[in-house]
Design a protein around this motif. Structure first.
Motif, PDB file in Angstrom:
ATOM      1  N   ASN A 135      -8.250  57.278 -30.833  1.00  0.00           N
ATOM      2  CA  ASN A 135      -8.682  56.082 -30.108  1.00  0.00           C
ATOM      3  C   ASN A 135      -7.519  55.282 -29.540  1.00  0.00           C
ATOM      4  O   ASN A 135      -7.717  54.196 -29.014  1.00  0.00           O
ATOM      5  CB  ASN A 135      -9.525  55.188 -31.029  1.00  0.00           C
ATOM      6  CG  ASN A 135     -10.806  55.881 -31.430  1.00  0.00           C
ATOM      7  OD1 ASN A 135     -11.479  56.483 -30.600  1.00  0.00           O
ATOM      8  ND2 ASN A 135     -11.129  55.831 -32.712  1.00  0.00           N
ATOM      9  N   ASP A 136      -6.326  55.825 -29.640  1.00  0.00           N
ATOM     10  CA  ASP A 136      -5.155  55.162 -29.084  1.00  0.00           C
ATOM     11  C   ASP A 136      -5.344  54.995 -27.579  1.00  0.00           C
ATOM     12  O   ASP A 136      -5.853  55.885 -26.898  1.00  0.00           O
ATOM     13  CB  ASP A 136      -3.903  56.005 -29.376  1.00  0.00           C
ATOM     14  CG  ASP A 136      -2.626  55.268 -29.017  1.00  0.00           C
ATOM     15  OD1 ASP A 136      -2.287  55.262 -27.812  1.00  0.00           O
ATOM     16  OD2 ASP A 136      -1.993  54.719 -29.922  1.00  0.00           O
ATOM     17  N   ASP A 137      -4.916  53.855 -27.064  1.00  0.00           N
ATOM     18  CA  ASP A 137      -5.070  53.573 -25.630  1.00  0.00           C
ATOM     19  C   ASP A 137      -4.422  54.635 -24.759  1.00  0.00           C
ATOM     20  O   ASP A 137      -4.910  54.948 -23.680  1.00  0.00           O
ATOM     21  CB  ASP A 137      -4.468  52.201 -25.281  1.00  0.00           C
ATOM     22  CG  ASP A 137      -5.291  51.046 -25.823  1.00  0.00           C
ATOM     23  OD1 ASP A 137      -6.481  51.265 -26.138  1.00  0.00           O
ATOM     24  OD2 ASP A 137      -4.748  49.931 -25.922  1.00  0.00           O
ATOM     25  N   LEU A 138      -3.313  55.191 -25.225  1.00  0.00           N
ATOM     26  CA  LEU A 138      -2.621  56.216 -24.436  1.00  0.00           C
ATOM     27  C   LEU A 138      -3.505  57.442 -24.244  1.00  0.00           C
ATOM     28  O   LEU A 138      -3.553  58.027 -23.167  1.00  0.00           O
ATOM     29  CB  LEU A 138      -1.310  56.604 -25.114  1.00  0.00           C
ATOM     30  CG  LEU A 138      -0.421  57.564 -24.345  1.00  0.00           C
ATOM     31  CD1 LEU A 138      -0.068  57.000 -22.974  1.00  0.00           C
ATOM     32  CD2 LEU A 138       0.843  57.861 -25.108  1.00  0.00           C
ATOM     33  N   ILE A 139      -4.239  57.828 -25.260  1.00  0.00           N
ATOM     34  CA  ILE A 139      -5.116  59.003 -25.151  1.00  0.00           C
ATOM     35  C   ILE A 139      -6.381  58.667 -24.366  1.00  0.00           C
ATOM     36  O   ILE A 139      -6.775  59.412 -23.473  1.00  0.00           O
ATOM     37  CB  ILE A 139      -5.460  59.556 -26.550  1.00  0.00           C
ATOM     38  CG1 ILE A 139      -4.186  60.120 -27.195  1.00  0.00           C
ATOM     39  CG2 ILE A 139      -6.544  60.634 -26.462  1.00  0.00           C
ATOM     40  CD1 ILE A 139      -4.350  60.561 -28.621  1.00  0.00           C
ATOM     41  N   THR A 140      -7.010  57.549 -24.659  1.00  0.00           N
ATOM     42  CA  THR A 140      -8.261  57.203 -23.976  1.00  0.00           C
ATOM     43  C   THR A 140      -8.061  56.918 -22.494  1.00  0.00           C
ATOM     44  O   THR A 140      -8.966  57.110 -21.701  1.00  0.00           O
ATOM     45  CB  THR A 140      -8.951  55.998 -24.653  1.00  0.00           C
ATOM     46  OG1 THR A 140      -8.061  54.873 -24.639  1.00  0.00           O
ATOM     47  CG2 THR A 140      -9.358  56.337 -26.077  1.00  0.00           C
ATOM     48  N   SER A 141      -6.851  56.506 -22.104  1.00  0.00           N
ATOM     49  CA  SER A 141      -6.592  56.219 -20.685  1.00  0.00           C
ATOM     50  C   SER A 141      -6.610  57.472 -19.815  1.00  0.00           C
ATOM     51  O   SER A 141      -6.709  57.388 -18.598  1.00  0.00           O
ATOM     52  CB  SER A 141      -5.259  55.491 -20.530  1.00  0.00           C
ATOM     53  OG  SER A 141      -4.205  56.336 -20.920  1.00  0.00           O
ATOM     54  N   PHE A 142      -6.535  58.664 -20.425  1.00  0.00           N
ATOM     55  CA  PHE A 142      -6.525  59.901 -19.664  1.00  0.00           C
ATOM     56  C   PHE A 142      -7.923  60.394 -19.297  1.00  0.00           C
ATOM     57  O   PHE A 142      -8.067  61.398 -18.632  1.00  0.00           O
ATOM     58  CB  PHE A 142      -5.789  61.008 -20.432  1.00  0.00           C
ATOM     59  CG  PHE A 142      -4.301  60.864 -20.381  1.00  0.00           C
ATOM     60  CD1 PHE A 142      -3.583  61.369 -19.319  1.00  0.00           C
ATOM     61  CD2 PHE A 142      -3.626  60.213 -21.395  1.00  0.00           C
ATOM     62  CE1 PHE A 142      -2.204  61.246 -19.270  1.00  0.00           C
ATOM     63  CE2 PHE A 142      -2.244  60.080 -21.346  1.00  0.00           C
ATOM     64  CZ  PHE A 142      -1.541  60.595 -20.290  1.00  0.00           C
ATOM     65  N   ASP A 143      -8.945  59.727 -19.759  1.00  0.00           N
ATOM     66  CA  ASP A 143     -10.327  60.079 -19.411  1.00  0.00           C
ATOM     67  C   ASP A 143     -10.656  61.538 -19.760  1.00  0.00           C
ATOM     68  O   ASP A 143     -11.167  62.289 -18.933  1.00  0.00           O
ATOM     69  CB  ASP A 143     -10.580  59.807 -17.922  1.00  0.00           C
ATOM     70  CG  ASP A 143     -12.074  59.799 -17.596  1.00  0.00           C
ATOM     71  OD1 ASP A 143     -12.872  59.464 -18.482  1.00  0.00           O
ATOM     72  OD2 ASP A 143     -12.428  60.143 -16.460  1.00  0.00           O
ATOM     73  N   SER A 193       1.369  55.814 -12.651  1.00  0.00           N
ATOM     74  CA  SER A 193       1.059  56.046 -11.244  1.00  0.00           C
ATOM     75  C   SER A 193      -0.404  55.759 -10.916  1.00  0.00           C
ATOM     76  O   SER A 193      -0.776  55.673  -9.757  1.00  0.00           O
ATOM     77  CB  SER A 193       1.381  57.490 -10.869  1.00  0.00           C
ATOM     78  OG  SER A 193       0.521  58.368 -11.571  1.00  0.00           O
ATOM     79  N   GLY A 194      -1.249  55.626 -11.932  1.00  0.00           N
ATOM     80  CA  GLY A 194      -2.667  55.403 -11.704  1.00  0.00           C
ATOM     81  C   GLY A 194      -3.454  56.690 -11.596  1.00  0.00           C
ATOM     82  O   GLY A 194      -4.670  56.707 -11.704  1.00  0.00           O
ATOM     83  N   GLU A 195      -2.792  57.797 -11.340  1.00  0.00           N
ATOM     84  CA  GLU A 195      -3.426  59.106 -11.265  1.00  0.00           C
ATOM     85  C   GLU A 195      -3.042  59.909 -12.494  1.00  0.00           C
ATOM     86  O   GLU A 195      -1.874  60.182 -12.709  1.00  0.00           O
ATOM     87  CB  GLU A 195      -2.974  59.863 -10.010  1.00  0.00           C
ATOM     88  CG  GLU A 195      -3.561  59.355  -8.723  1.00  0.00           C
ATOM     89  CD  GLU A 195      -5.052  59.618  -8.606  1.00  0.00           C
ATOM     90  OE1 GLU A 195      -5.515  60.689  -9.023  1.00  0.00           O
ATOM     91  OE2 GLU A 195      -5.746  58.733  -8.099  1.00  0.00           O
ATOM     92  N   CYS A 196      -4.030  60.276 -13.290  1.00  0.00           N
ATOM     93  CA  CYS A 196      -3.730  61.062 -14.490  1.00  0.00           C
ATOM     94  C   CYS A 196      -3.901  62.551 -14.229  1.00  0.00           C
ATOM     95  O   CYS A 196      -3.325  63.369 -14.930  1.00  0.00           O
ATOM     96  CB  CYS A 196      -4.642  60.644 -15.641  1.00  0.00           C
ATOM     97  SG  CYS A 196      -4.352  58.964 -16.166  1.00  0.00           S
ATOM     98  N   LYS A 197      -4.701  62.895 -13.243  1.00  0.00           N
ATOM     99  CA  LYS A 197      -4.973  64.301 -12.965  1.00  0.00           C
ATOM    100  C   LYS A 197      -4.513  64.606 -11.549  1.00  0.00           C
ATOM    101  O   LYS A 197      -4.925  63.959 -10.596  1.00  0.00           O
ATOM    102  CB  LYS A 197      -6.466  64.574 -13.109  1.00  0.00           C
ATOM    103  CG  LYS A 197      -6.837  66.030 -13.126  1.00  0.00           C
ATOM    104  CD  LYS A 197      -8.327  66.178 -13.432  1.00  0.00           C
ATOM    105  CE  LYS A 197      -8.680  67.589 -13.785  1.00  0.00           C
ATOM    106  NZ  LYS A 197     -10.086  67.722 -14.153  1.00  0.00           N
ATOM    107  N   ILE A 198      -3.626  65.595 -11.431  1.00  0.00           N
ATOM    108  CA  ILE A 198      -3.107  65.968 -10.115  1.00  0.00           C
ATOM    109  C   ILE A 198      -3.391  67.447  -9.866  1.00  0.00           C
ATOM    110  O   ILE A 198      -3.623  68.214 -10.792  1.00  0.00           O
ATOM    111  CB  ILE A 198      -1.592  65.692 -10.001  1.00  0.00           C
ATOM    112  CG1 ILE A 198      -0.801  66.478 -11.063  1.00  0.00           C
ATOM    113  CG2 ILE A 198      -1.304  64.211 -10.090  1.00  0.00           C
ATOM    114  CD1 ILE A 198       0.704  66.393 -10.901  1.00  0.00           C
TER     115      ILE A 198
END
Length: 164
Positions: free
Chosen positions: A96-104, A48-53
């Motif tokens: 360093n997995d992209d899935l984890i780092t994408s969450f900022d 969705s582009g939004e990780c924090k709601i």
């Protein structure tokens, strides 16, 4: 799965308050809606582009014992802004997995959560690496107050089963 405020409102609307058991006094069906509080949640779905709601979490009160409880779907982890699945990713994937780092989320926070959760799981069920994800989720949520060092008992927070 709750991915936005509308999903959460639909979840709350689907709950039959008359069928709920109070985890404090055990009475059935004597709950009333009792306000809400705002909670930030880092969601599992990054598409969705939004990780924090921000979600207005519904509170309910038992009219028998006057205890209050939050209506949380099972993917929300009590007392933290992380969902269960995100914590599962932190533990089972490389930091360093992209899935984890994408969450900022700060690397220090990721490492702290990972160490705490692994130590917790190792101490309570050493074979956790062999568990199915849902079984691991159920077992870890049952003992959540130990994991996050909460002063409140986990049983006082009502978590409804939203998936089987």
């Amino acid at each position: 799965m709750i991915l936005n405020e509308n999903d959460y409102q639909a979840f709350v609307a689907s709950i039959d308050l008359l069928s709920l058991h109070c985890p404090v006094c055990g009475v059935v069906g004597l709950f009333i809606l009792y306000g809400h509080y705002k909670r930030f949640v880092i969601i599992d779905d990054i598409s969705s582009g939004e990780c924090k709601i921000q979600i207005p979490v519904q509170r309910i009160q038992c009219t028998q014992c006057r205890s209050t409880h939050s209506l949380l779907p099972t993917n929300f982890v009590p007392y933290t802004q992380f969902t269960y699945l995100f914590i599962y990713y932190i533990v089972t994937l490389d930091e360093n997995d992209d899935l984890i780092t994408s969450f900022d989320v700060a690397l220090q926070t990721v490492r702290k959560i990972k160490a705490r959760v692994i130590a917790f799981w190792d101490s309570l069920f050493p074979d956790w690496r062999d568990f199915k994800q849902n079984d691991l989720k159920i077992e870890s949520l049952k003992r959540h107050n130990i994991l996050f060092g909460s002063t409140r008992s986990y049983c006082k927070l009502f978590v409804l089963p939203t998936e089987l």
